[in-house]
Design a protein around this motif. Structure first.
Motif, PDB file in Angstrom:
ATOM      1  N   ARG A   6      28.808  37.807  26.512  1.00  0.00           N
ATOM      2  CA  ARG A   6      27.413  38.229  26.399  1.00  0.00           C
ATOM      3  C   ARG A   6      26.550  37.312  27.240  1.00  0.00           C
ATOM      4  O   ARG A   6      26.995  36.253  27.663  1.00  0.00           O
ATOM      5  CB  ARG A   6      26.951  38.225  24.948  1.00  0.00           C
ATOM      6  CG  ARG A   6      27.007  36.853  24.300  1.00  0.00           C
ATOM      7  CD  ARG A   6      26.940  36.953  22.825  1.00  0.00           C
ATOM      8  NE  ARG A   6      28.174  37.583  22.403  1.00  0.00           N
ATOM      9  CZ  ARG A   6      28.828  37.328  21.313  1.00  0.00           C
ATOM     10  NH1 ARG A   6      28.363  36.474  20.467  1.00  0.00           N
ATOM     11  NH2 ARG A   6      29.942  37.919  21.007  1.00  0.00           N
ATOM     12  N   ASP A  69      22.532  36.863  23.468  1.00  0.00           N
ATOM     13  CA  ASP A  69      22.106  38.136  22.884  1.00  0.00           C
ATOM     14  C   ASP A  69      23.307  39.050  22.687  1.00  0.00           C
ATOM     15  O   ASP A  69      24.310  38.945  23.373  1.00  0.00           O
ATOM     16  CB  ASP A  69      21.030  38.811  23.740  1.00  0.00           C
ATOM     17  CG  ASP A  69      21.574  39.451  25.004  1.00  0.00           C
ATOM     18  OD1 ASP A  69      22.580  38.959  25.555  1.00  0.00           O
ATOM     19  OD2 ASP A  69      20.980  40.433  25.471  1.00  0.00           O
ATOM     20  N   GLN A  70      23.171  39.904  21.698  1.00  0.00           N
ATOM     21  CA  GLN A  70      24.190  40.924  21.428  1.00  0.00           C
ATOM     22  C   GLN A  70      23.600  41.929  20.455  1.00  0.00           C
ATOM     23  O   GLN A  70      22.923  41.544  19.486  1.00  0.00           O
ATOM     24  CB  GLN A  70      25.447  40.308  20.823  1.00  0.00           C
ATOM     25  CG  GLN A  70      26.541  41.320  20.592  1.00  0.00           C
ATOM     26  CD  GLN A  70      27.821  40.694  20.059  1.00  0.00           C
ATOM     27  OE1 GLN A  70      27.899  39.508  19.800  1.00  0.00           O
ATOM     28  NE2 GLN A  70      28.839  41.513  19.908  1.00  0.00           N
ATOM     29  N   ASP A  71      23.841  43.202  20.724  1.00  0.00           N
ATOM     30  CA  ASP A  71      23.425  44.275  19.820  1.00  0.00           C
ATOM     31  C   ASP A  71      21.946  44.159  19.435  1.00  0.00           C
ATOM     32  O   ASP A  71      21.581  44.265  18.264  1.00  0.00           O
ATOM     33  CB  ASP A  71      24.293  44.293  18.557  1.00  0.00           C
ATOM     34  CG  ASP A  71      25.755  44.529  18.870  1.00  0.00           C
ATOM     35  OD1 ASP A  71      26.047  45.228  19.871  1.00  0.00           O
ATOM     36  OD2 ASP A  71      26.615  44.006  18.147  1.00  0.00           O
TER      37      ASP A  71
END
Length: 135
Positions: A6, A69-71
């Protein structure tokens, strides 16, 4: 803790009176460059300042700030690089402050060989968008 696959940003900075503003600038610039408009600048600043104040209390010579960051969520983490953490009462106050910030999904702290880590997981969607999607 491992962050893989990510977008991420990090920086080690001196543990001095300018550390909070340097960390806020790093986080805000990265979040905006990734295309997020939320959390707002003031909200990011509040969260980062609490994180940095928490690890500065450990008394090390440097700290580091990590961001990923993710989702549609942001992980913001501060590391003290000092193995002896601050008293639990200071940590409890900091976590209560982080949890009260709009958009906080989760927050926490732990100790590792390289110092104390304090983190917050923040939503990147305004609350109104979630309410609109429910209609």
């Amino acid at each position: 803790m491992s962050v893989r696959n990510r977008r991420a940003a990090n920086r080690t900075i001196p543990a001095d009176k300018w550390a909070p503003s340097k960390a806020v600038r790093l986080v805000t610039e990265a979040v905006r460059s990734w295309g997020y408009s939320y959390p707002q600048d003031e909200t990011l600043a509040e969260a980062v300042e609490l994180l940095v104040a928490g690890v500065l209390g450990d008394g090390g010579k440097r700290i580091s700030v990590h961001l990923a960051d993710q989702d549609d969520r942001l992980l913001i983490l501060a590391l003290s690089h000092q193995p002896d953490p601050a008293p639990a009462s200071a940590t409890d106050k900091m976590l209560t402050g982080l949890a009260a910030i709009a958009g906080t999904a989760s927050c926490g702290t732990d100790a590792a060989a390289d110092g104390r880590r304090v983190w917050v997981l923040m939503d990147t969607s305004p609350r109104m968008r979630a309410a609109s999607a429910a209609r």
